[in-house]
Enzyme design. Sequence first.
Site, mmCIF file in Angstrom:
data_model
loop_
_atom_site.group_PDB
_atom_site.id
_atom_site.type_symbol
_atom_site.label_atom_id
_atom_site.label_comp_id
_atom_site.label_asym_id
_atom_site.label_seq_id
_atom_site.Cartn_x
_atom_site.Cartn_y
_atom_site.Cartn_z
ATOM 1 C CE LYS A 35 -27.290 1.259 55.584
ATOM 2 N NZ LYS A 35 -26.229 0.568 54.821
ATOM 3 C CB SER A 36 -23.427 6.479 53.109
ATOM 4 O OG SER A 36 -24.138 5.511 52.400
ATOM 5 N N GLY A 38 -22.436 -4.678 53.822
ATOM 6 C CA GLY A 38 -21.580 -4.644 52.637
ATOM 7 C C GLY A 38 -20.636 -3.456 52.686
ATOM 8 C CD GLN A 43 -21.248 -0.868 49.363
ATOM 9 O OE1 GLN A 43 -21.079 -1.927 48.746
ATOM 10 N NE2 GLN A 43 -22.199 -0.718 50.266
ATOM 11 N NE ARG A 58 -31.511 1.145 52.158
ATOM 12 C CZ ARG A 58 -31.278 1.979 53.169
ATOM 13 N NH1 ARG A 58 -32.274 2.524 53.833
ATOM 14 N NH2 ARG A 58 -30.042 2.279 53.528
ATOM 15 C CE LYS A 107 -27.500 -1.817 45.795
ATOM 16 N NZ LYS A 107 -26.235 -1.127 46.078
ATOM 17 C CB SER A 145 -20.247 0.423 43.174
ATOM 18 O OG SER A 145 -19.898 0.102 44.509
ATOM 19 N NE ARG A 176 -18.496 7.009 51.862
ATOM 20 C CZ ARG A 176 -19.336 6.000 51.580
ATOM 21 N NH1 ARG A 176 -20.145 5.519 52.510
ATOM 22 N NH2 ARG A 176 -19.365 5.460 50.374
ATOM 23 C CG ASP A 234 -29.409 2.178 49.128
ATOM 24 O OD1 ASP A 234 -29.122 1.142 48.487
ATOM 25 O OD2 ASP A 234 -28.570 2.818 49.776
HETATM 26 C C1 S3P Z 1 -23.298 2.654 49.839
HETATM 27 C C2 S3P Z 1 -23.323 2.525 48.481
HETATM 28 C C3 S3P Z 1 -24.392 1.817 47.746
HETATM 29 C C4 S3P Z 1 -25.629 1.637 48.615
HETATM 30 C C5 S3P Z 1 -25.305 1.151 49.992
HETATM 31 C C6 S3P Z 1 -24.364 2.121 50.699
HETATM 32 C C7 S3P Z 1 -22.167 3.373 50.456
HETATM 33 O O1 S3P Z 1 -23.925 0.544 47.376
HETATM 34 O O2 S3P Z 1 -26.537 0.750 47.999
HETATM 35 O O3 S3P Z 1 -26.490 1.037 50.748
HETATM 36 O O4 S3P Z 1 -22.252 3.743 51.648
HETATM 37 O O5 S3P Z 1 -21.170 3.604 49.772
HETATM 38 P P1 S3P Z 1 -23.068 0.318 46.019
HETATM 39 O O6 S3P Z 1 -21.740 0.942 46.220
HETATM 40 O O7 S3P Z 1 -22.962 -1.173 45.888
HETATM 41 O O8 S3P Z 1 -23.886 0.942 44.927
#
Ligand code: S3P
Length: 442
Positions: free
Chosen positions: A27-28, A104, A179, A402, A353, A177, A32, A326
């Site tokens: 997913k991450s 998010g 993100q 999750r 979360k 983080s 991106r 996660d």
């Molecule tokens: C993510 C970073 C994490 C993770 C989220 C995806 C990302 O969050 O929990 O599911 O893709 O960068 P945080 O940046 O808030 O830790």
Amino acid sequence: MSHEAIHTVVNPLPAPLHGSASVPGDKSISHRAVLFAAMAEGTSRLSGVLDSEDVRSSIRAVSQLGAEVSLEKQPDGSLAGGITGWGSRGPKQPDGAIDCGNSGTTARLLMGVLAPWDVQAELAGDESLTRRPMRRITAPLMKMGARFLPEGRETLPLTICGSPRLRAITYDAPMASAQLKTAVLLAGVYADGTTTLNEPAPSRNHTELMLPEFGVTTTAAERTASVTGPARLTACEVRVPGDPSSAAFLVCAAVLKPDSSIQVENVSLNTARIGFTRTLERMGAEVSVRHMGAEGKEPFGLISACYTSNLHGCEVPAEKIAAIVDEVPVLALVAAHARGVTVFREVGELRVKETDRLAAIVEGLEVLGVDAWIDGNDLYVEGQPGLHTPEGALFDSKMDHRLAMTWALAGLCGTAPVQVAHFDSVKISYPRFLSDIERLAR
Ligand code: S3P
């Protein structure tokens, strides 16, 4: 398996889990790939992209901002195709608000994407997303020169007003983080000079690994990452490996279900993501990883796991939490089956979360009759070897993907059927979770 309006009955698996599975794209990395391709000059070729609600939020957003997306569903369920980015023209002023749904990652990364351009875009989200903190992103971006309206607001909906004259900054992030790190680095690509993000513990590094594929040099070490601007992204090819966070559910299922033995193929083995294999090992589980190669700079390979009858509790130190952030809910479920107490140190981030996962873990384990408690920001789980699922157990996923998968696992690997409210939230990250796991247990 029977579906009701909101409660899903999940029955114990009829047989142990055996054989090989592959999980959908990470997913991450998918977020991106979509966002960076949209920022780039030219047409990027993407494959293995996760087709889930969260990634769809990013795809919809970049389309609204002027990127041309031609991703198509593949026989394996992934998305593949081209994205032609806006490049040096920049994103177009969107008509109406950008709906980030439950994601998010979409909302926070988009703030970094939009900050360097002369656009005003309203970012909105669902009920869960509008409760999540955004100040962690708006604060550094405001230091760089972006503005957010209404002023002082800390949650979505927010309108970002970008600025083509961003200042490069050095920023000490208050929490680990990825993100936050990504939003600052993406803005930094267009700022004059070097933007550096220091973090208290290493968060996932997909951005630092992928930006160079798009022609942007990054420097990264243990707890710091930098980018020097002004630079520009040029189109490239991205192949997305399988998602270790999805694989974690199959791996934990194999550890919990007697006589199981499985391997998950083509999964990202990025060390910032597979901390759960280490935690399971420390609980005595038989789990191993085998490196097979790399997609760009992202390592991938196999994760194997077997049923383990004599799990024991362990302590996960604070600096290791970012690598399992996660996976804490499903690891807490495994801990519930282990002898002794498991402690997850400094897991306060779980409170913000998709829902308050810390409270939800304690609540869900209570349904199982397992003692779990929070002390400060530490989570404790007192395991019960030979745990029996109480008849009529009903879990609330709180519409959090999750949690939905974690509590479904309590039924799938347990001794009696359970009910999971809003199980369909699995569509956020792993829509075919149930069929993948049921296929392994045939
Ligand atoms: C993510 C970073 C994490 C993770 C989220 C995806 C990302 O969050 O929990 O599911 O893709 O960068 P945080 O940046 O808030 O830790």
